[in-house]
Design a protein around this motif. Structure first.
Motif, mmCIF file in Angstrom:
data_model
loop_
_atom_site.group_PDB
_atom_site.id
_atom_site.type_symbol
_atom_site.label_atom_id
_atom_site.label_comp_id
_atom_site.label_asym_id
_atom_site.label_seq_id
_atom_site.Cartn_x
_atom_site.Cartn_y
_atom_site.Cartn_z
ATOM 1 N N ILE A 1 0.866 -1.181 0.000
ATOM 2 C CA ILE A 1 0.000 0.000 0.000
ATOM 3 C C ILE A 1 0.898 1.225 0.000
ATOM 4 C CG2 ILE A 1 -1.682 1.383 1.279
ATOM 5 C CD1 ILE A 1 -2.986 -1.152 2.229
ATOM 6 N N PHE A 2 0.685 2.102 -0.985
ATOM 7 C CA PHE A 2 1.437 3.346 -1.091
ATOM 8 C C PHE A 2 0.507 4.532 -0.869
ATOM 9 C CE2 PHE A 2 3.862 0.435 -3.748
ATOM 10 C CZ PHE A 2 5.182 0.786 -3.505
ATOM 11 N N SER A 3 1.015 5.555 -0.231
ATOM 12 C CA SER A 3 0.352 6.846 -0.314
ATOM 13 C C SER A 3 0.526 7.302 -1.759
ATOM 14 C CB SER A 3 0.976 7.831 0.669
ATOM 15 O OG SER A 3 0.762 7.351 1.995
ATOM 16 N N ALA A 4 -0.571 7.684 -2.410
ATOM 17 C CA ALA A 4 -0.579 7.858 -3.862
ATOM 18 C C ALA A 4 0.487 8.828 -4.361
ATOM 19 C CB ALA A 4 -1.961 8.309 -4.319
ATOM 20 N N ASP A 5 0.633 9.971 -3.686
ATOM 21 C CA ASP A 5 1.602 10.960 -4.160
ATOM 22 C C ASP A 5 3.024 10.412 -4.125
ATOM 23 O OD1 ASP A 5 1.541 10.913 -1.384
ATOM 24 O OD2 ASP A 5 1.924 13.052 -1.147
ATOM 25 N N LYS A 6 3.343 9.603 -3.115
ATOM 26 C CA LYS A 6 4.680 9.000 -3.025
ATOM 27 C C LYS A 6 4.890 7.985 -4.151
ATOM 28 C CE LYS A 6 6.107 10.975 0.845
ATOM 29 N NZ LYS A 6 7.297 11.854 0.895
ATOM 30 N N LEU A 7 3.874 7.198 -4.429
ATOM 31 C CA LEU A 7 4.012 6.209 -5.503
ATOM 32 C C LEU A 7 4.268 6.895 -6.839
ATOM 33 C CD1 LEU A 7 3.848 3.276 -6.521
ATOM 34 C CD2 LEU A 7 1.396 3.633 -6.864
ATOM 35 N N TYR A 8 3.483 7.907 -7.151
ATOM 36 C CA TYR A 8 3.670 8.627 -8.419
ATOM 37 C C TYR A 8 5.099 9.174 -8.520
ATOM 38 C CZ TYR A 8 -1.491 8.694 -8.253
ATOM 39 O OH TYR A 8 -2.814 8.365 -8.152
ATOM 40 N N TYR B 1 7.963 8.246 -7.041
ATOM 41 C CA TYR B 1 9.048 7.287 -7.205
ATOM 42 C C TYR B 1 8.932 6.490 -8.503
ATOM 43 C CZ TYR B 1 11.003 8.488 -2.727
ATOM 44 O OH TYR B 1 11.602 9.179 -1.698
ATOM 45 N N LEU B 2 7.724 6.308 -9.017
ATOM 46 C CA LEU B 2 7.586 5.661 -10.327
ATOM 47 C C LEU B 2 8.134 6.566 -11.428
ATOM 48 C CD1 LEU B 2 4.049 3.975 -10.216
ATOM 49 C CD2 LEU B 2 6.283 2.867 -10.042
ATOM 50 N N GLU B 3 7.869 7.856 -11.332
ATOM 51 C CA GLU B 3 8.379 8.792 -12.334
ATOM 52 C C GLU B 3 9.901 8.857 -12.294
ATOM 53 O OE1 GLU B 3 6.206 12.256 -11.247
ATOM 54 O OE2 GLU B 3 4.415 11.688 -12.392
ATOM 55 N N GLU B 4 10.464 8.860 -11.083
ATOM 56 C CA GLU B 4 11.921 8.884 -10.956
ATOM 57 C C GLU B 4 12.540 7.594 -11.491
ATOM 58 O OE1 GLU B 4 12.939 9.704 -6.915
ATOM 59 O OE2 GLU B 4 12.171 11.767 -6.969
ATOM 60 N N ASP B 5 11.893 6.467 -11.205
ATOM 61 C CA ASP B 5 12.425 5.181 -11.657
ATOM 62 C C ASP B 5 12.394 5.073 -13.170
ATOM 63 O OD1 ASP B 5 13.345 2.402 -10.897
ATOM 64 O OD2 ASP B 5 11.561 1.898 -12.067
ATOM 65 N N ASP B 6 11.369 5.630 -13.786
ATOM 66 C CA ASP B 6 11.257 5.573 -15.244
ATOM 67 C C ASP B 6 12.408 6.319 -15.930
ATOM 68 O OD1 ASP B 6 9.602 4.873 -17.658
ATOM 69 O OD2 ASP B 6 9.662 7.059 -17.880
ATOM 70 N N LYS B 7 12.899 7.374 -15.277
ATOM 71 C CA LYS B 7 13.986 8.170 -15.860
ATOM 72 C C LYS B 7 15.367 7.600 -15.549
ATOM 73 C CE LYS B 7 11.197 12.352 -15.280
ATOM 74 N NZ LYS B 7 10.968 13.517 -14.395
ATOM 75 N N LYS B 8 15.436 6.637 -14.643
ATOM 76 C CA LYS B 8 16.726 6.138 -14.172
ATOM 77 C C LYS B 8 17.309 5.122 -15.147
ATOM 78 C CE LYS B 8 16.788 5.633 -9.789
ATOM 79 N NZ LYS B 8 16.530 5.060 -8.439
ATOM 80 N N GLU B 9 18.474 5.405 -15.659
ATOM 81 C CA GLU B 9 19.138 4.480 -16.579
ATOM 82 C C GLU B 9 19.558 3.215 -15.843
ATOM 83 O OE1 GLU B 9 22.212 5.718 -19.187
ATOM 84 O OE2 GLU B 9 21.303 7.682 -19.559
ATOM 85 N N GLY B 10 19.368 2.092 -16.493
ATOM 86 C CA GLY B 10 19.794 0.826 -15.902
ATOM 87 C C GLY B 10 18.810 0.221 -14.929
ATOM 88 N N ALA C 1 14.918 2.367 -3.386
ATOM 89 C CA ALA C 1 15.090 3.809 -3.610
ATOM 90 C C ALA C 1 14.337 4.604 -2.550
ATOM 91 C CB ALA C 1 14.599 4.190 -5.002
ATOM 92 N N MET C 2 13.164 4.147 -2.177
ATOM 93 C CA MET C 2 12.388 4.834 -1.141
ATOM 94 C C MET C 2 13.091 4.756 0.213
ATOM 95 S SD MET C 2 8.453 3.821 -2.138
ATOM 96 C CE MET C 2 7.698 4.967 -0.966
ATOM 97 N N LEU C 3 13.635 3.584 0.519
ATOM 98 C CA LEU C 3 14.368 3.431 1.783
ATOM 99 C C LEU C 3 15.605 4.328 1.805
ATOM 100 C CD1 LEU C 3 14.440 -0.349 2.822
ATOM 101 C CD2 LEU C 3 13.558 1.571 4.144
ATOM 102 N N ASP C 4 16.336 4.333 0.686
ATOM 103 C CA ASP C 4 17.550 5.156 0.604
ATOM 104 C C ASP C 4 17.238 6.641 0.766
ATOM 105 O OD1 ASP C 4 19.025 2.876 0.204
ATOM 106 O OD2 ASP C 4 19.208 3.112 -1.973
ATOM 107 N N ALA C 5 16.026 7.027 0.350
ATOM 108 C CA ALA C 5 15.629 8.445 0.451
ATOM 109 C C ALA C 5 15.093 8.792 1.842
ATOM 110 C CB ALA C 5 14.577 8.758 -0.607
#
Length: 398
Positions: free
Chosen positions: A197-204, A206-215, A227-231
């Motif tokens: 279960i994600f709070s919606a704004d957080k999910l959006y 981190y998904l957007e950031e992941d989409d831009k991440k190479e590799g 990535a969420m834990l690291d942040a």
């Protein structure tokens, strides 16, 4: 004012299910039959409506036709709603960018517009290949109470099996300080159930950031959650203590079917307090002749039993002719076991014919493994299918 839903569920149902071999040659894993009258996807769909979640996106990709037809308008699960309900979400051609789903996180990312349409506060992510009953509303309440960005459902598994799962390392209050995807040397046996279960704004975000991440492999367990834990995001575990089985392998699917049998089954699908809904085929009542022997078995509507059925699960419209024996097996719909044939310690898919005198598998104590027959095939009269074999084409006579 925009209409909204508190929580939208996204059900990942596009997996190929390669470890089920012949059973998923032509259908998606969540469409595989289970427990005489169900399919695997019935369990998360029923959990949703029983938990008060009436908006579900089902993400399909691999061989979606049968699954799409089965779900239909969602009426059997009370998910035929004018605002919300169940929706099939397949990959599609977009103006800017589109592709096949590249991973679990990418599949959800590509359907961001569907989620945002309902303006939810929370997003529930589910897998379509698990057998269990779970009240997601209780998990949502726990998520809200902790103020977490993400809550992960977790179950304790034997330490010897922990390296097969995503493992949560948690503090005493349940907060997660480390997430390890299939670690070789796990520090704990608290395994992720693939339910988030994600709070919606957080999910959006981190998904957007992941989409831009190479590799990035575009996967929740490998990329988004770490990535969420690291942040420094607040992440909590939610412990589940009921029955839960990942039926992604032949042995797990067979075992979970067997768990339904007995006077006191490990998993009770007949519990009316948490009804598991399904789209049942039209069929007459089952017929068990005076000469038949049926012991410790589940027999669905439309079955005709003249022979012997022991410790087995039979889906609708299965025929077991006189002198035939079915033992320790799972037999799916519209299959015929002809006179004097034997089927032991096996999973037999839909629309199979085992001709007179044929022998499929061996008694469990002697078998090398579970025998599997794929759908729409025929085993010829007096032919033998050795134990542990996985067969997806017709078997000729000896």
């Amino acid at each position: 004012m925009q209409r909204k839903k508190e929580c939208v569920a996204m059900l990942l149902a596009g997996g190929q299910g390669s470890r089920l071999y012949a059973l998923t040659n032509n259908i998606a894993k969540p469409a595989v039959a289970f427990g005489a009258k169900y399919r695997i996807i019935d369990f998360p769909l029923s959990n949703c409506i029983n938990s008060g979640i009436d908006t579900v996106g089902v993400l399909t990709q691999y061989e979606p036709l049968e699954l799409n037809e089965y779900i239909g308008n969602g009426q059997p699960w009370d998910l035929d709603r004018s605002f919300g309900g169940v929706h099939i979400l397949s990959p599609y051609q977009a103006k800017k960018k589109s592709s096949w789903y590249e991973g679990t996180a990418n599949a959800i990312y590509q359907n961001m517009s569907f989620m945002k349409k309902y303006n939810p506060d929370y997003i529930l992510i589910l897998s379509g290949d698990h057998i269990y009953k779970m009240n997601y509303a209780k998990m949502l309440n726990a998520h809200i109470a902790t103020g977490a960005a993400c809550t992960i459902a977790a179950i304790e598994v034997p330490m010897s099996e922990a390296s097969r799962f995503g493992i949560l390392n948690v503090n005493k209050d349940g907060s997660i300080y480390q997430f390890e995807e299939k670690p070789k040397a796990p520090k704990s046996n608290l395994a992720s159930m693939g339910i988030y279960i994600f709070s919606a704004d957080k999910l959006y975000k981190y998904l957007e950031e992941d989409d831009k991440k190479e590799g990035s492999s575009k996967d929740f367990g490998k990329d988004v959650l770490p990535a969420m834990l690291d942040a420094g995001e607040k992440m909590f575990s939610y412990r589940f203590e009921g029955y839960w089985k990942d039926v992604g392998t032949i042995s797990a699917l067979w075992e979970s079917n067997m768990d339904l049998l007995g006077v006191d089954p490990q998993f009770d699908v007949g519990d009316t307090s948490w009804k598991i809904h399904s789209r049942n085929p039209l069929a007459p009542p089952e017929y068990i002749s005076d000469s038949a022997e049926v012991d410790n078995s589940m027999v669905a509507l439309g079955c005709e039993i003249f022979g012997t059925v022991r410790n087995s699960v039979l889906s609708s419209n299965v025929t077991v002719e006189e002198g035939a024996v079915v033992e320790d097996s799972v037999i799916m719909s519209d299959t015929v076991i002809k006179r004097n044939a034997t089927v032991c310690y096996s999973i037999v898919d839909e629309n199979v014919t085992v001709q007179q005198g044929a022998a499929v598998g061996e008694h469990r104590s002697d078998a090398k493994g579970i025998t599997v027959l794929g759908r729409n095939i025929t085993v010829a009269a007096n032919a033998k299918v050795e134990s542990g074999k996985i067969v997806d084409k017709n078997v000729g006579e000896e």
